[in-house]
Design an enzyme around this catalytic site. Structure first.
Site, PDB file in Angstrom:
ATOM      1  N   CYS A 382       0.842  -1.202   0.000  1.00 13.69           N
ATOM      2  CA  CYS A 382       0.000   0.000   0.000  1.00 13.69           C
ATOM      3  C   CYS A 382       0.878   1.254   0.000  1.00 13.69           C
ATOM      4  CB  CYS A 382      -0.982  -0.044   1.165  1.00 13.69           C
ATOM      5  SG  CYS A 382      -2.441   0.949   0.825  1.00 13.69           S
ATOM      6  N   HIS A 508      -3.465  -4.868   0.318  1.00 12.39           N
ATOM      7  CA  HIS A 508      -2.767  -5.467   1.457  1.00 12.39           C
ATOM      8  C   HIS A 508      -2.807  -6.990   1.375  1.00 12.39           C
ATOM      9  CE1 HIS A 508      -2.213  -1.816   3.916  1.00 12.39           C
ATOM     10  NE2 HIS A 508      -3.311  -1.404   3.315  1.00 12.39           N
ATOM     11  N   GLU A 510      -1.146  -9.089   2.891  1.00 10.12           N
ATOM     12  CA  GLU A 510      -0.893  -9.731   4.194  1.00 10.12           C
ATOM     13  C   GLU A 510      -2.174 -10.248   4.855  1.00 10.12           C
ATOM     14  OE1 GLU A 510      -0.393  -6.511   3.491  1.00 10.12           O
ATOM     15  OE2 GLU A 510      -0.867  -5.173   5.161  1.00 10.12           O
TER      16      GLU A 510
HETATM   17  N1  GLN Z   1      -1.827   6.734   3.041  1.00  8.79           N
HETATM   18  C1  GLN Z   1      -1.930   6.014   1.808  1.00  8.79           C
HETATM   19  C2  GLN Z   1      -3.308   6.181   1.178  1.00  8.79           C
HETATM   20  O1  GLN Z   1      -4.249   6.549   1.802  1.00  8.79           O
HETATM   21  C3  GLN Z   1      -1.620   4.548   2.011  1.00  8.79           C
HETATM   22  C4  GLN Z   1      -2.601   3.827   2.878  1.00  8.79           C
HETATM   23  C5  GLN Z   1      -2.102   2.510   3.392  1.00  8.79           C
HETATM   24  O2  GLN Z   1      -0.910   2.237   3.394  1.00  8.79           O
HETATM   25  N2  GLN Z   1      -2.991   1.679   3.866  1.00  8.79           N
HETATM   26  O3  GLN Z   1      -3.456   5.926   0.002  1.00  8.79           O
END
Ligand code: GLN
Length: 543
Positions: A382, A508, A510
Protein backbone atom coordinates in the site's frame (compact mmCIF):
# COMPACT_ATOMS: atom_id res chain seq x y z
CA UNK A 1 -30.26 -23.26 15.60
CA UNK A 2 -26.90 -21.52 15.92
CA UNK A 3 -24.97 -22.25 19.11
CA UNK A 4 -22.87 -19.62 20.86
CA UNK A 5 -19.70 -19.83 22.94
CA UNK A 6 -18.81 -16.65 24.83
CA UNK A 7 -15.24 -15.82 25.83
CA UNK A 8 -14.55 -13.40 28.65
CA UNK A 9 -11.23 -12.44 30.20
CA UNK A 10 -10.09 -11.67 33.71
CA UNK A 11 -7.09 -10.49 35.74
CA UNK A 12 -5.17 -8.86 32.87
CA UNK A 13 -5.60 -7.85 29.25
CA UNK A 14 -3.28 -9.11 26.48
CA UNK A 15 -3.17 -12.70 27.74
CA UNK A 16 -4.24 -14.20 24.45
CA UNK A 17 -8.02 -14.28 24.58
CA UNK A 18 -8.24 -13.72 20.81
CA UNK A 19 -5.80 -16.51 20.06
CA UNK A 20 -7.59 -18.87 22.47
CA UNK A 21 -10.96 -18.17 20.84
CA UNK A 22 -9.38 -18.62 17.40
CA UNK A 23 -7.72 -21.90 18.37
CA UNK A 24 -10.92 -23.21 19.98
CA UNK A 25 -12.72 -22.35 16.74
CA UNK A 26 -10.20 -24.44 14.84
CA UNK A 27 -10.74 -27.38 17.21
CA UNK A 28 -14.47 -27.26 16.49
CA UNK A 29 -13.95 -26.90 12.75
CA UNK A 30 -11.71 -29.98 12.89
CA UNK A 31 -14.63 -31.84 14.47
CA UNK A 32 -16.80 -31.10 11.46
CA UNK A 33 -18.65 -27.91 12.41
CA UNK A 34 -18.86 -24.63 10.53
CA UNK A 35 -17.73 -21.81 12.81
CA UNK A 36 -17.54 -18.03 12.84
CA UNK A 37 -16.04 -15.67 15.40
CA UNK A 38 -17.16 -12.26 16.60
CA UNK A 39 -15.31 -9.67 18.68
CA UNK A 40 -17.26 -7.28 20.90
CA UNK A 41 -15.17 -4.16 21.58
CA UNK A 42 -16.33 -1.94 24.43
CA UNK A 43 -14.77 1.31 23.13
CA UNK A 44 -16.88 4.14 21.73
CA UNK A 45 -15.21 4.53 18.33
CA UNK A 46 -17.42 3.12 15.59
CA UNK A 47 -14.44 1.10 14.35
CA UNK A 48 -10.65 1.12 14.86
CA UNK A 49 -10.19 2.77 11.44
CA UNK A 50 -9.77 6.23 12.95
CA UNK A 51 -7.48 5.12 15.80
CA UNK A 52 -3.71 5.45 15.88
CA UNK A 53 -1.86 2.14 15.56
CA UNK A 54 -0.13 3.11 18.81
CA UNK A 55 -3.53 2.96 20.52
CA UNK A 56 -4.88 -0.07 18.84
CA UNK A 57 -2.33 -1.97 16.78
CA UNK A 58 -3.17 -2.98 13.24
CA UNK A 59 -6.53 -2.37 11.59
CA UNK A 60 -7.56 -5.67 9.99
CA UNK A 61 -9.63 -5.28 6.80
CA UNK A 62 -12.26 -7.82 5.72
CA UNK A 63 -13.59 -8.73 2.25
CA UNK A 64 -16.58 -6.41 2.67
CA UNK A 65 -14.32 -3.51 3.65
CA UNK A 66 -14.99 -3.54 7.39
CA UNK A 67 -12.08 -2.06 9.36
CA UNK A 68 -11.75 -4.32 12.38
CA UNK A 69 -9.77 -5.37 15.41
CA UNK A 70 -6.56 -7.31 14.84
CA UNK A 71 -8.06 -10.33 16.63
CA UNK A 72 -10.12 -10.94 13.48
CA UNK A 73 -6.80 -11.63 11.80
CA UNK A 74 -6.13 -14.39 14.32
CA UNK A 75 -9.60 -15.85 13.74
CA UNK A 76 -9.20 -15.88 9.96
CA UNK A 77 -5.66 -17.29 10.06
CA UNK A 78 -6.26 -20.02 12.66
CA UNK A 79 -9.61 -21.21 11.36
CA UNK A 80 -9.00 -20.43 7.68
CA UNK A 81 -12.29 -18.60 7.25
CA UNK A 82 -13.41 -15.23 5.82
CA UNK A 83 -15.45 -13.11 8.20
CA UNK A 84 -17.82 -10.20 7.56
CA UNK A 85 -18.58 -6.82 9.08
CA UNK A 86 -20.98 -8.05 11.76
CA UNK A 87 -18.05 -9.96 13.26
CA UNK A 88 -16.70 -6.85 14.99
CA UNK A 89 -19.11 -4.82 17.10
CA UNK A 90 -18.19 -1.73 19.12
CA UNK A 91 -20.09 0.29 21.71
CA UNK A 92 -19.95 3.14 19.18
CA UNK A 93 -21.85 1.11 16.55
CA UNK A 94 -24.45 0.02 19.06
CA UNK A 95 -25.15 3.52 20.35
CA UNK A 96 -25.08 5.06 16.85
CA UNK A 97 -27.77 2.59 15.76
CA UNK A 98 -29.99 3.08 18.83
CA UNK A 99 -29.70 6.88 18.69
CA UNK A 100 -30.52 7.01 14.98
CA UNK A 101 -33.62 4.87 15.63
CA UNK A 102 -34.61 7.22 18.45
CA UNK A 103 -34.29 10.23 16.10
CA UNK A 104 -36.41 8.43 13.51
CA UNK A 105 -39.13 8.05 16.13
CA UNK A 106 -38.98 4.29 16.49
CA UNK A 107 -39.24 4.47 20.27
CA UNK A 108 -41.70 7.36 20.33
CA UNK A 109 -42.88 7.92 23.89
CA UNK A 110 -40.31 5.63 25.45
CA UNK A 111 -37.22 6.29 27.55
CA UNK A 112 -34.14 4.74 25.95
CA UNK A 113 -32.02 2.83 28.46
CA UNK A 114 -28.94 0.65 28.57
CA UNK A 115 -31.18 -2.25 29.58
CA UNK A 116 -33.07 -3.23 27.48
CA UNK A 117 -32.35 -1.01 24.45
CA UNK A 118 -28.57 -1.15 24.30
CA UNK A 119 -28.41 -4.79 25.41
CA UNK A 120 -31.09 -5.74 22.85
CA UNK A 121 -29.09 -4.12 20.07
CA UNK A 122 -25.97 -6.01 21.21
CA UNK A 123 -27.90 -9.28 21.20
CA UNK A 124 -29.31 -8.52 17.74
CA UNK A 125 -25.78 -8.04 16.45
CA UNK A 126 -24.54 -11.25 18.05
CA UNK A 127 -27.36 -13.22 16.41
CA UNK A 128 -26.57 -11.55 13.06
CA UNK A 129 -23.33 -13.54 12.91
CA UNK A 130 -25.20 -16.83 12.81
CA UNK A 131 -27.66 -15.42 10.25
CA UNK A 132 -25.12 -13.88 7.87
CA UNK A 133 -22.42 -16.56 7.99
CA UNK A 134 -24.62 -19.63 8.40
CA UNK A 135 -22.13 -20.93 10.98
CA UNK A 136 -23.36 -23.68 13.30
CA UNK A 137 -21.20 -22.49 16.17
CA UNK A 138 -20.38 -18.81 16.76
CA UNK A 139 -17.59 -17.92 19.16
CA UNK A 140 -17.99 -14.47 20.68
CA UNK A 141 -15.05 -12.76 22.36
CA UNK A 142 -15.80 -9.89 24.73
CA UNK A 143 -12.93 -7.38 24.63
CA UNK A 144 -11.36 -6.03 27.82
CA UNK A 145 -11.51 -7.69 31.22
CA UNK A 146 -14.34 -8.45 33.61
CA UNK A 147 -14.75 -5.49 35.94
CA UNK A 148 -14.31 -2.82 33.25
CA UNK A 149 -17.19 -0.34 33.47
CA UNK A 150 -17.61 -0.10 29.69
CA UNK A 151 -17.86 -3.88 29.32
CA UNK A 152 -20.94 -4.26 31.52
CA UNK A 153 -23.65 -3.92 28.83
CA UNK A 154 -21.90 -6.60 26.77
CA UNK A 155 -21.67 -8.98 29.72
CA UNK A 156 -25.32 -8.38 30.57
CA UNK A 157 -26.28 -9.06 26.94
CA UNK A 158 -24.37 -12.36 26.76
CA UNK A 159 -25.77 -13.37 30.15
CA UNK A 160 -29.30 -12.85 28.81
CA UNK A 161 -28.52 -14.95 25.77
CA UNK A 162 -28.39 -18.11 27.88
CA UNK A 163 -31.97 -17.33 28.86
CA UNK A 164 -33.03 -16.38 25.30
CA UNK A 165 -31.41 -19.32 23.51
CA UNK A 166 -31.41 -21.98 26.21
CA UNK A 167 -28.64 -23.71 28.13
CA UNK A 168 -27.92 -26.24 25.41
CA UNK A 169 -27.19 -23.44 22.93
CA UNK A 170 -24.80 -21.32 24.97
CA UNK A 171 -21.47 -21.91 26.67
CA UNK A 172 -19.15 -19.61 28.60
CA UNK A 173 -15.36 -19.71 28.72
CA UNK A 174 -13.39 -17.46 31.05
CA UNK A 175 -9.68 -16.85 30.47
CA UNK A 176 -7.41 -15.74 33.31
CA UNK A 177 -3.76 -15.27 34.17
CA UNK A 178 -1.85 -17.01 36.94
CA UNK A 179 0.90 -14.75 38.26
CA UNK A 180 4.18 -16.36 39.32
CA UNK A 181 5.89 -15.34 42.56
CA UNK A 182 9.62 -15.62 41.99
CA UNK A 183 10.64 -15.77 45.67
CA UNK A 184 8.56 -18.86 46.42
CA UNK A 185 8.35 -20.21 42.88
CA UNK A 186 4.55 -20.43 43.15
CA UNK A 187 1.68 -19.77 40.78
CA UNK A 188 -1.10 -17.82 42.46
CA UNK A 189 -4.81 -18.48 41.92
CA UNK A 190 -6.28 -15.61 43.94
CA UNK A 191 -6.70 -13.14 41.03
CA UNK A 192 -8.51 -15.91 39.11
CA UNK A 193 -10.83 -16.54 42.06
CA UNK A 194 -11.59 -12.81 42.22
CA UNK A 195 -12.30 -12.44 38.54
CA UNK A 196 -14.59 -15.49 38.50
CA UNK A 197 -16.39 -14.09 41.55
CA UNK A 198 -16.85 -10.80 39.66
CA UNK A 199 -18.22 -12.68 36.66
CA UNK A 200 -20.63 -14.71 38.84
CA UNK A 201 -21.85 -11.52 40.48
CA UNK A 202 -22.96 -10.39 37.02
CA UNK A 203 -24.76 -13.71 36.66
CA UNK A 204 -22.40 -15.55 34.31
CA UNK A 205 -21.21 -18.96 35.50
CA UNK A 206 -18.26 -20.10 33.39
CA UNK A 207 -18.39 -23.66 32.07
CA UNK A 208 -14.68 -23.69 31.44
CA UNK A 209 -11.80 -21.66 32.89
CA UNK A 210 -8.68 -21.38 30.76
CA UNK A 211 -5.68 -20.44 32.86
CA UNK A 212 -2.72 -18.82 31.14
CA UNK A 213 0.73 -18.79 32.61
CA UNK A 214 4.39 -18.54 31.69
CA UNK A 215 5.05 -21.55 33.96
CA UNK A 216 3.81 -25.16 34.08
CA UNK A 217 0.43 -25.48 35.82
CA UNK A 218 0.15 -28.59 37.98
CA UNK A 219 -2.92 -30.65 38.92
CA UNK A 220 -2.98 -29.13 42.42
CA UNK A 221 -3.49 -25.64 41.01
CA UNK A 222 -6.23 -26.89 38.68
CA UNK A 223 -8.04 -28.57 41.58
CA UNK A 224 -7.76 -25.49 43.75
CA UNK A 225 -9.30 -23.31 41.03
CA UNK A 226 -12.02 -25.91 40.46
CA UNK A 227 -12.89 -25.91 44.15
CA UNK A 228 -13.01 -22.15 44.59
CA UNK A 229 -14.59 -21.31 41.25
CA UNK A 230 -17.17 -24.08 41.20
CA UNK A 231 -16.23 -25.84 37.97
CA UNK A 232 -15.13 -29.44 37.38
CA UNK A 233 -11.38 -30.00 37.73
CA UNK A 234 -11.19 -31.14 34.10
CA UNK A 235 -12.85 -27.87 33.08
CA UNK A 236 -9.84 -25.91 34.31
CA UNK A 237 -7.73 -25.84 31.18
CA UNK A 238 -4.02 -25.12 31.64
CA UNK A 239 -2.43 -23.07 28.87
CA UNK A 240 1.25 -22.45 29.27
CA UNK A 241 2.93 -19.83 27.08
CA UNK A 242 4.48 -21.28 23.93
CA UNK A 243 6.89 -19.43 21.67
CA UNK A 244 5.27 -21.10 18.65
CA UNK A 245 1.95 -19.43 17.93
CA UNK A 246 0.65 -22.14 15.61
CA UNK A 247 1.28 -24.83 18.20
CA UNK A 248 -1.57 -23.50 20.32
CA UNK A 249 -4.40 -25.45 18.60
CA UNK A 250 -2.34 -28.62 18.94
CA UNK A 251 -1.69 -27.98 22.62
CA UNK A 252 -5.28 -26.99 23.25
CA UNK A 253 -6.49 -30.18 21.60
CA UNK A 254 -4.57 -32.20 24.21
CA UNK A 255 -7.00 -30.72 26.76
CA UNK A 256 -10.70 -31.65 26.97
CA UNK A 257 -11.88 -28.12 25.98
CA UNK A 258 -13.49 -29.07 22.66
CA UNK A 259 -15.28 -32.10 24.11
CA UNK A 260 -16.52 -30.04 27.06
CA UNK A 261 -17.88 -27.41 24.67
CA UNK A 262 -19.63 -29.99 22.51
CA UNK A 263 -21.13 -31.72 25.57
CA UNK A 264 -22.38 -28.40 26.91
CA UNK A 265 -23.91 -27.59 23.51
CA UNK A 266 -25.43 -31.04 23.15
CA UNK A 267 -23.44 -31.86 20.04
CA UNK A 268 -21.32 -34.84 19.04
CA UNK A 269 -18.16 -34.61 16.97
CA UNK A 270 -18.76 -35.48 13.32
CA UNK A 271 -15.15 -36.36 12.59
CA UNK A 272 -11.83 -36.82 14.30
CA UNK A 273 -9.49 -33.89 13.86
CA UNK A 274 -6.85 -34.23 11.18
CA UNK A 275 -3.81 -32.31 12.38
CA UNK A 276 -1.41 -33.60 9.71
CA UNK A 277 -0.87 -30.16 8.16
CA UNK A 278 -0.52 -28.43 11.52
CA UNK A 279 1.88 -31.05 12.88
CA UNK A 280 3.94 -30.54 9.74
CA UNK A 281 3.80 -26.77 10.20
CA UNK A 282 5.05 -26.96 13.78
CA UNK A 283 7.74 -29.50 12.83
CA UNK A 284 8.86 -27.08 10.10
CA UNK A 285 9.01 -24.24 12.61
CA UNK A 286 11.18 -26.31 14.95
CA UNK A 287 13.54 -27.68 12.28
CA UNK A 288 16.85 -25.76 12.01
CA UNK A 289 16.90 -23.76 8.79
CA UNK A 290 19.23 -21.25 7.15
CA UNK A 291 18.42 -17.73 8.34
CA UNK A 292 17.51 -14.64 6.33
CA UNK A 293 17.40 -11.08 7.61
CA UNK A 294 14.45 -8.95 6.59
CA UNK A 295 13.82 -5.33 7.52
CA UNK A 296 10.39 -3.88 8.22
CA UNK A 297 10.66 -0.12 7.80
CA UNK A 298 7.80 1.69 9.51
CA UNK A 299 6.95 4.46 11.87
CA UNK A 300 5.05 2.44 14.46
CA UNK A 301 7.81 -0.15 14.91
CA UNK A 302 7.93 0.22 18.71
CA UNK A 303 4.59 -1.54 18.71
CA UNK A 304 4.96 -4.76 16.71
CA UNK A 305 1.19 -5.33 16.86
CA UNK A 306 0.82 -2.45 14.41
CA UNK A 307 2.21 -4.77 11.70
CA UNK A 308 0.98 -8.11 13.00
CA UNK A 309 -0.45 -9.44 9.71
CA UNK A 310 2.69 -8.39 7.82
CA UNK A 311 4.85 -10.22 10.34
CA UNK A 312 2.66 -13.34 10.20
CA UNK A 313 2.60 -13.32 6.38
CA UNK A 314 6.42 -13.14 6.38
CA UNK A 315 6.59 -16.07 8.79
CA UNK A 316 4.23 -18.12 6.59
CA UNK A 317 6.30 -17.31 3.50
CA UNK A 318 9.55 -18.16 5.30
CA UNK A 319 8.15 -21.59 6.21
CA UNK A 320 7.12 -22.13 2.59
CA UNK A 321 10.69 -21.29 1.53
CA UNK A 322 12.35 -23.39 4.27
CA UNK A 323 14.16 -20.48 5.89
CA UNK A 324 14.25 -18.99 9.36
CA UNK A 325 13.27 -15.34 9.18
CA UNK A 326 14.85 -12.74 11.45
CA UNK A 327 12.77 -9.60 11.34
CA UNK A 328 14.65 -6.36 12.00
CA UNK A 329 12.55 -3.33 12.85
CA UNK A 330 13.78 -0.05 11.34
CA UNK A 331 12.29 3.26 12.37
CA UNK A 332 11.71 5.34 9.25
CA UNK A 333 12.48 8.59 11.09
CA UNK A 334 15.94 7.20 12.02
CA UNK A 335 16.71 6.56 8.35
CA UNK A 336 15.88 10.22 7.68
CA UNK A 337 18.77 11.09 9.98
CA UNK A 338 20.94 8.56 8.12
CA UNK A 339 20.88 6.32 11.20
CA UNK A 340 20.77 2.63 10.34
CA UNK A 341 21.28 3.09 6.60
CA UNK A 342 24.44 0.96 6.57
CA UNK A 343 22.71 -1.76 8.59
CA UNK A 344 19.77 -1.66 6.15
CA UNK A 345 22.18 -2.36 3.28
CA UNK A 346 23.14 -5.63 4.98
CA UNK A 347 19.57 -6.93 4.96
CA UNK A 348 18.50 -9.72 2.59
CA UNK A 349 15.11 -8.08 2.07
CA UNK A 350 13.21 -4.89 2.85
CA UNK A 351 9.49 -4.51 3.51
CA UNK A 352 7.79 -1.12 3.59
CA UNK A 353 4.28 -1.65 4.99
CA UNK A 354 1.22 0.60 4.94
CA UNK A 355 0.90 3.91 6.71
CA UNK A 356 -0.70 7.34 6.78
CA UNK A 357 0.62 10.89 7.14
CA UNK A 358 3.98 12.43 6.33
CA UNK A 359 6.04 11.52 9.42
CA UNK A 360 8.86 9.21 8.40
CA UNK A 361 7.98 9.18 4.71
CA UNK A 362 11.39 10.44 3.56
CA UNK A 363 13.00 7.63 5.58
CA UNK A 364 10.87 5.09 3.76
CA UNK A 365 11.87 6.64 0.43
CA UNK A 366 15.48 6.26 1.55
CA UNK A 367 14.79 2.56 2.22
CA UNK A 368 13.43 2.18 -1.32
CA UNK A 369 16.58 3.83 -2.71
CA UNK A 370 18.75 1.40 -0.72
CA UNK A 371 16.70 -1.55 -2.05
CA UNK A 372 16.77 -0.37 -5.67
CA UNK A 373 20.45 0.60 -5.82
CA UNK A 374 21.73 -2.45 -3.96
CA UNK A 375 19.34 -4.85 -5.67
CA UNK A 376 17.91 -5.95 -2.32
CA UNK A 377 14.48 -7.62 -2.66
CA UNK A 378 11.75 -5.10 -1.75
CA UNK A 379 8.09 -5.59 -0.98
CA UNK A 380 5.93 -2.47 -0.70
CA UNK A 381 2.48 -2.78 0.81
CA UNK A 382 0.00 0.00 0.00
CA UNK A 383 1.97 3.06 1.18
CA UNK A 384 5.06 0.92 0.47
CA UNK A 385 4.07 0.74 -3.20
CA UNK A 386 3.44 4.49 -3.33
CA UNK A 387 6.90 5.04 -1.78
CA UNK A 388 8.46 2.83 -4.44
CA UNK A 389 6.82 4.91 -7.19
CA UNK A 390 7.89 8.24 -5.65
CA UNK A 391 11.47 7.01 -5.23
CA UNK A 392 11.63 5.75 -8.81
CA UNK A 393 10.22 9.00 -10.19
CA UNK A 394 12.72 11.07 -8.22
CA UNK A 395 15.84 8.97 -8.80
CA UNK A 396 15.32 7.40 -12.22
CA UNK A 397 13.07 9.93 -13.99
CA UNK A 398 14.78 12.83 -12.19
CA UNK A 399 11.45 14.32 -11.14
CA UNK A 400 13.04 16.02 -8.14
CA UNK A 401 9.80 17.10 -6.52
CA UNK A 402 7.87 13.89 -7.17
CA UNK A 403 5.63 13.12 -4.22
CA UNK A 404 2.20 11.99 -3.13
CA UNK A 405 -0.33 14.77 -2.75
CA UNK A 406 -0.97 13.23 0.69
CA UNK A 407 2.40 14.63 1.80
CA UNK A 408 2.69 17.70 -0.41
CA UNK A 409 -0.59 19.09 -1.70
CA UNK A 410 1.00 21.45 -4.20
CA UNK A 411 3.77 19.29 -5.67
CA UNK A 412 4.08 19.84 -9.45
CA UNK A 413 4.77 16.12 -9.84
CA UNK A 414 2.02 14.28 -7.92
CA UNK A 415 2.93 10.76 -9.05
CA UNK A 416 0.59 9.52 -6.30
CA UNK A 417 -2.67 11.42 -6.14
CA UNK A 418 -6.11 11.28 -4.59
CA UNK A 419 -8.50 8.93 -6.37
CA UNK A 420 -11.17 10.97 -8.23
CA UNK A 421 -13.96 9.56 -6.07
CA UNK A 422 -12.10 10.74 -2.96
CA UNK A 423 -12.12 14.45 -3.88
CA UNK A 424 -15.55 15.14 -2.42
CA UNK A 425 -15.01 13.06 0.71
CA UNK A 426 -14.90 15.10 3.91
CA UNK A 427 -15.51 12.50 6.64
CA UNK A 428 -12.59 10.43 7.89
CA UNK A 429 -14.27 7.25 9.19
CA UNK A 430 -14.94 4.38 6.77
CA UNK A 431 -14.54 6.51 3.63
CA UNK A 432 -11.45 5.00 2.01
CA UNK A 433 -11.42 2.49 -0.83
CA UNK A 434 -12.03 -0.51 1.37
CA UNK A 435 -12.27 -4.25 0.91
CA UNK A 436 -12.01 -6.71 -1.93
CA UNK A 437 -11.36 -5.47 -5.49
CA UNK A 438 -10.28 -7.42 -8.56
CA UNK A 439 -6.83 -7.10 -10.09
CA UNK A 440 -5.77 -8.32 -13.50
CA UNK A 441 -2.21 -9.59 -13.88
CA UNK A 442 -0.05 -8.87 -16.88
CA UNK A 443 1.59 -11.77 -18.72
CA UNK A 444 5.33 -12.22 -18.28
CA UNK A 445 5.59 -10.35 -14.98
CA UNK A 446 6.83 -11.44 -11.57
CA UNK A 447 3.37 -10.86 -10.15
CA UNK A 448 1.73 -13.16 -12.68
CA UNK A 449 4.40 -15.78 -12.14
CA UNK A 450 3.85 -15.64 -8.38
CA UNK A 451 0.07 -15.96 -8.52
CA UNK A 452 -0.14 -18.32 -11.52
CA UNK A 453 -3.51 -16.72 -12.18
CA UNK A 454 -4.88 -13.98 -14.42
CA UNK A 455 -7.44 -12.44 -12.09
CA UNK A 456 -7.13 -12.13 -8.32
CA UNK A 457 -9.08 -10.31 -5.61
CA UNK A 458 -7.34 -8.53 -2.76
CA UNK A 459 -8.24 -6.34 0.21
CA UNK A 460 -7.72 -2.57 0.05
CA UNK A 461 -7.55 0.36 2.46
CA UNK A 462 -6.35 3.61 0.90
CA UNK A 463 -7.32 6.99 -0.53
CA UNK A 464 -4.46 7.62 -2.94
CA UNK A 465 -3.32 5.82 -6.06
CA UNK A 466 -0.75 5.94 -8.83
CA UNK A 467 -1.50 8.99 -10.98
CA UNK A 468 -2.23 7.75 -14.52
CA UNK A 469 -0.72 10.92 -16.07
CA UNK A 470 2.69 9.59 -15.07
CA UNK A 471 2.12 5.97 -16.08
CA UNK A 472 3.68 6.19 -19.58
CA UNK A 473 6.87 7.85 -18.31
CA UNK A 474 7.23 5.39 -15.42
CA UNK A 475 6.66 2.40 -17.69
CA UNK A 476 9.10 3.70 -20.27
CA UNK A 477 11.79 3.99 -17.59
CA UNK A 478 11.37 0.39 -16.45
CA UNK A 479 8.55 0.30 -13.93
CA UNK A 480 5.95 -2.26 -15.00
CA UNK A 481 2.34 -1.91 -13.95
CA UNK A 482 1.95 -5.66 -13.60
CA UNK A 483 -1.47 -5.59 -11.95
CA UNK A 484 -4.34 -3.24 -12.84
CA UNK A 485 -8.06 -3.03 -12.18
CA UNK A 486 -9.98 -4.84 -14.96
CA UNK A 487 -11.01 -1.44 -16.44
CA UNK A 488 -7.31 -0.45 -16.42
CA UNK A 489 -8.12 2.70 -14.45
CA UNK A 490 -6.23 1.84 -11.25
CA UNK A 491 -2.73 0.48 -10.92
CA UNK A 492 -2.72 -2.33 -8.35
CA UNK A 493 0.84 -3.72 -8.63
CA UNK A 494 4.10 -2.15 -9.75
CA UNK A 495 7.39 -3.95 -10.25
CA UNK A 496 10.82 -3.06 -11.56
CA UNK A 497 12.11 -4.62 -14.74
CA UNK A 498 15.81 -4.48 -13.90
CA UNK A 499 15.81 -5.70 -10.34
CA UNK A 500 15.75 -9.20 -8.78
CA UNK A 501 12.50 -8.39 -6.94
CA UNK A 502 11.17 -4.93 -6.32
CA UNK A 503 7.40 -5.05 -6.17
CA UNK A 504 4.65 -2.97 -4.60
CA UNK A 505 0.94 -3.59 -4.15
CA UNK A 506 -1.74 -0.95 -3.70
CA UNK A 507 -3.68 -3.58 -1.72
CA UNK A 508 -2.77 -5.47 1.46
CA UNK A 509 -1.87 -9.07 0.56
CA UNK A 510 -0.89 -9.73 4.19
CA UNK A 511 -4.56 -10.04 5.19
CA UNK A 512 -5.10 -13.18 3.09
CA UNK A 513 -1.99 -15.14 4.04
CA UNK A 514 -2.51 -18.39 5.93
CA UNK A 515 -0.01 -20.40 8.02
CA UNK A 516 -0.11 -23.36 5.66
CA UNK A 517 -0.91 -21.37 2.52
CA UNK A 518 1.54 -18.49 2.32
CA UNK A 519 0.43 -15.57 0.16
CA UNK A 520 1.91 -15.92 -3.36
CA UNK A 521 3.54 -12.47 -3.34
CA UNK A 522 5.07 -12.92 0.12
CA UNK A 523 6.25 -16.35 -0.96
CA UNK A 524 7.87 -14.93 -4.11
CA UNK A 525 9.45 -12.11 -2.09
CA UNK A 526 10.98 -14.48 0.48
CA UNK A 527 12.15 -16.71 -2.37
CA UNK A 528 14.10 -13.74 -3.75
CA UNK A 529 15.35 -12.99 -0.23
CA UNK A 530 16.62 -16.54 0.10
CA UNK A 531 18.40 -16.35 -3.24
CA UNK A 532 20.15 -13.15 -2.18
CA UNK A 533 21.23 -14.73 1.11
CA UNK A 534 22.64 -17.75 -0.75
CA UNK A 535 24.57 -15.62 -3.23
CA UNK A 536 26.02 -13.59 -0.34
CA UNK A 537 27.06 -16.79 1.45
CA UNK A 538 28.73 -18.14 -1.68
CA UNK A 539 30.64 -14.91 -2.15
CA UNK A 540 31.77 -15.00 1.48
CA UNK A 541 33.05 -18.57 1.28
CA UNK A 542 34.83 -17.84 -2.02
CA UNK A 543 36.34 -14.64 -0.59
N1 GLN B 1 -1.83 6.73 3.04
C1 GLN B 1 -1.93 6.01 1.81
C2 GLN B 1 -3.31 6.18 1.18
O1 GLN B 1 -4.25 6.55 1.80
C3 GLN B 1 -1.62 4.55 2.01
C4 GLN B 1 -2.60 3.83 2.88
C5 GLN B 1 -2.10 2.51 3.39
O2 GLN B 1 -0.91 2.24 3.39
N2 GLN B 1 -2.99 1.68 3.87
O3 GLN B 1 -3.46 5.93 0.00
Amino acid sequence: MTKYIFFTGGVLSSIGKGVTAAATGRLLKERGFSVAVQKLDPYINVDPGTMSPYQHGEVFVLDDGAETDLDLGHYERFIDIRLNKVCNVTTGQVYAEVISRERRGDYLGGTIQVIPHITNEIKRRVRMVGKTTGAEIVLVEVGGTVGDIEGLPFLEAIRQMRFDLGRENTAYVHLTWLPHIGATGELKTKPTQHSVRELRSIGILPDVIVTRSDYPIDKGIQEKIALFCDVDAEAVIPMETTPILYEIPLKLDKTPIADLMLQRLNLTARKTPDWTEWDQLVADVKRPKPAVNVAIVGKYVELHDAYISVREALIHAALANCVEINIHWFHSTDLEKEEGVEKLKEMDGIVVPGGFGSRGVEGKIKAATVARENKIPYLGLCLGMQIMVIEFARSVLQYDSANSSEFNRSTPEPVIDLMPEQHEVTEMGGTMRLGLYPCQLREGTKAREAYQQVLVEERHRHRFELNNDFRPALEEAGMICSGVSPDNRLVEITELRDHPFMLGTQFHPEFLSRPNRAHPLFKAFVHAVRERMEIKLEQQTEG
